[in-house]
Design an enzyme around this catalytic site. Structure first.
Site, short mmCIF file in Angstrom:
data_model
loop_
_atom_site.label_atom_id
_atom_site.label_comp_id
_atom_site.label_asym_id
_atom_site.label_seq_id
_atom_site.Cartn_x
_atom_site.Cartn_y
_atom_site.Cartn_z
N GLN A 117 -4.66 1.71 -3.47
CA GLN A 117 -3.62 0.99 -4.21
C GLN A 117 -3.55 1.50 -5.65
O GLN A 117 -4.57 1.56 -6.34
CB GLN A 117 -3.92 -0.52 -4.18
CG GLN A 117 -2.85 -1.37 -4.81
CD GLN A 117 -1.49 -1.30 -4.08
OE1 GLN A 117 -1.45 -1.35 -2.86
NE2 GLN A 117 -0.42 -1.17 -4.82
N LYS A 134 0.03 -6.10 2.59
CA LYS A 134 -0.13 -4.97 3.50
C LYS A 134 -1.11 -5.32 4.61
O LYS A 134 -0.90 -5.00 5.78
CB LYS A 134 -0.59 -3.72 2.73
CG LYS A 134 0.51 -3.15 1.85
CD LYS A 134 0.01 -2.10 0.86
CE LYS A 134 1.13 -1.67 -0.07
NZ LYS A 134 0.69 -0.77 -1.14
N ASP A 153 0.55 7.06 2.56
CA ASP A 153 1.50 6.86 1.47
C ASP A 153 2.41 8.08 1.32
O ASP A 153 3.42 8.01 0.63
CB ASP A 153 0.75 6.64 0.14
CG ASP A 153 0.62 5.16 -0.20
OD1 ASP A 153 1.46 4.37 0.28
OD2 ASP A 153 -0.30 4.81 -0.96
#
Ligand code: NAP
Length: 297
Positions: free
Chosen positions: A105, A61, A128
């Site tokens: 994460q 990422k 997200d």
């Protein structure tokens, strides 16, 4: 021409790497304009602990951010970090005007409740798309920041040219981050949607009806050729290791290729699209914060 006609040749590959490259180039172009007029978009990525797979995802990422001109703030916190400490750091990032997106994460160490963490992220920085406010916006048909994997899948479906309106779509897997939002997006696109889970009685009876089959379970090669309708679009979200330790999806790709119309490879399918959509979301979050005359489409 748009069509749901079965294909008589082996499935065409939906190349997520190539599609994602195009999306990332477009984000890079728009991020450059934003940077020239205001500042670059900025994403904070928090990794708690030393899980190897998570470290790889985070690294990918961060690299994608750098390549697209998105500033990344990478924070690697010890595995023993307490929940209050993590929530306090998120509160700081929420208040930081130089941060547009926050990604924590998953999975998190056992002392931390992921739901509390997701709830702590400001909805307008929730790149997200997991916060209940963003999930609710998606549910009611006015999406803001959408979960990256399902929205990446929609871009892939768009690329096939297959008509979603009226199509039978079957989703195998009903998680909050993939299966459920995928079902809602397909429903909004006009498909007739079935969601299957671990309690589904006759899975194959459902999957065999699907014009669009999205599989997100996490069980290697569970979908065989006999479970797929000829000509179907088969999207394999799963990421597993096979008996030789190689990365594979939930679909038996080689067998299903002979039946399906389109198929996504693993690796090189949904994974790269997920990262591209994360960049898109970060740019979108930054544009929403920028002065109106600094934004560009
Ligand atoms: P998850 O939270 O574990 O959910 C799995 C879902 O599959 C659950 O709804 C479960 O049903 C269902 N399921 C389990 N066994 C089943 C069976 N035999 N038949 C039908 N449904 C079954 O998983 P997730 O987070 O959605 O991830 C799924 C897979 O996608 C994993 O391999 C993950 O690594 C991968 N993934 C990939 C990406 C990417 O970018 N490529 C992104 C996210 C996830 P119940 O609800 O009944 O338990």
């Amino acid at each position: 021409m748009k069509s749901n006609e079965p294909f008589l040749t082996p499935a065409r590959t939906l190349d997520g790497t190539a599609l994602a490259a195009g999306l990332r180039a477009d984000v890079a172009r728009r991020a450059q304009v934003l940077a020239a007029r205001w500042r670059p978009p900025a994403l904070a990525v928090l990794l708690v602990g030393d899980a190897q797979a998570s470290a790889v995802y985070v690294r990918n990422k961060i690299r994608a951010c750098e390549a697209a001109g998105v500033r990344s703030i990478h924070e690697h916190l010890p595995g023993a970090t307490s929940q209050p400490a993590l929530l306090a750091r998120i509160a700081e990032l929420n208040a930081d005007p130089l941060v547009d997106g926050i990604l924590v994460q998953l999975p998190l160490p056992p002392q931390i409740d992921p739901q509390q963490v997701i709830a702590a992220i400001a909805p307008d920085k929730d790149v997200d798309g997991f916060h209940v406010a963003n999930a609710g916006a998606l549910f009611t048909g006015a999406p803001r920041l959408m979960p990256c994997t399902p929205s990446g899948v929609m871009r892939m479906l768009d690329h096939t040219g297959v008509t979603l309106r009226g199509a039978e779509a079957v989703i195998v897997g009903a998680s909050n981050i993939v299966g459920k939002p995928q079902a809602i997006l397909l429903l909004h696109a006009g498909a007739t949607v079935t969601i299957c889970n671990s309690k589904t009685r006759d899975l194959a009876a459902h999957t065999r009806r699907a014009d669009i089959l999205v599989v997100a379970v996490g069980r290697a090669k569970m979908i065989g050729a006999d479970m797929v309708k000829p000509g179907a679009v088969v999207i394999d979200v799963g990421m597993n290791r096979d008996e030789h330790g190689r990365l594979c999806g939930d679909v038996d790709t080689e067998a299903v290729r002979a039946v399906a119309g389109w198929i996504t490879p693993v690796p090189g399918g949904v994974g790269p699209m997920t990262i591209a959509m994360l960049l898109e979301n970060t740019l979108q979050a930054a544009q929403a914060r920028a002065p109106v005359d600094a934004t560009t489409r």
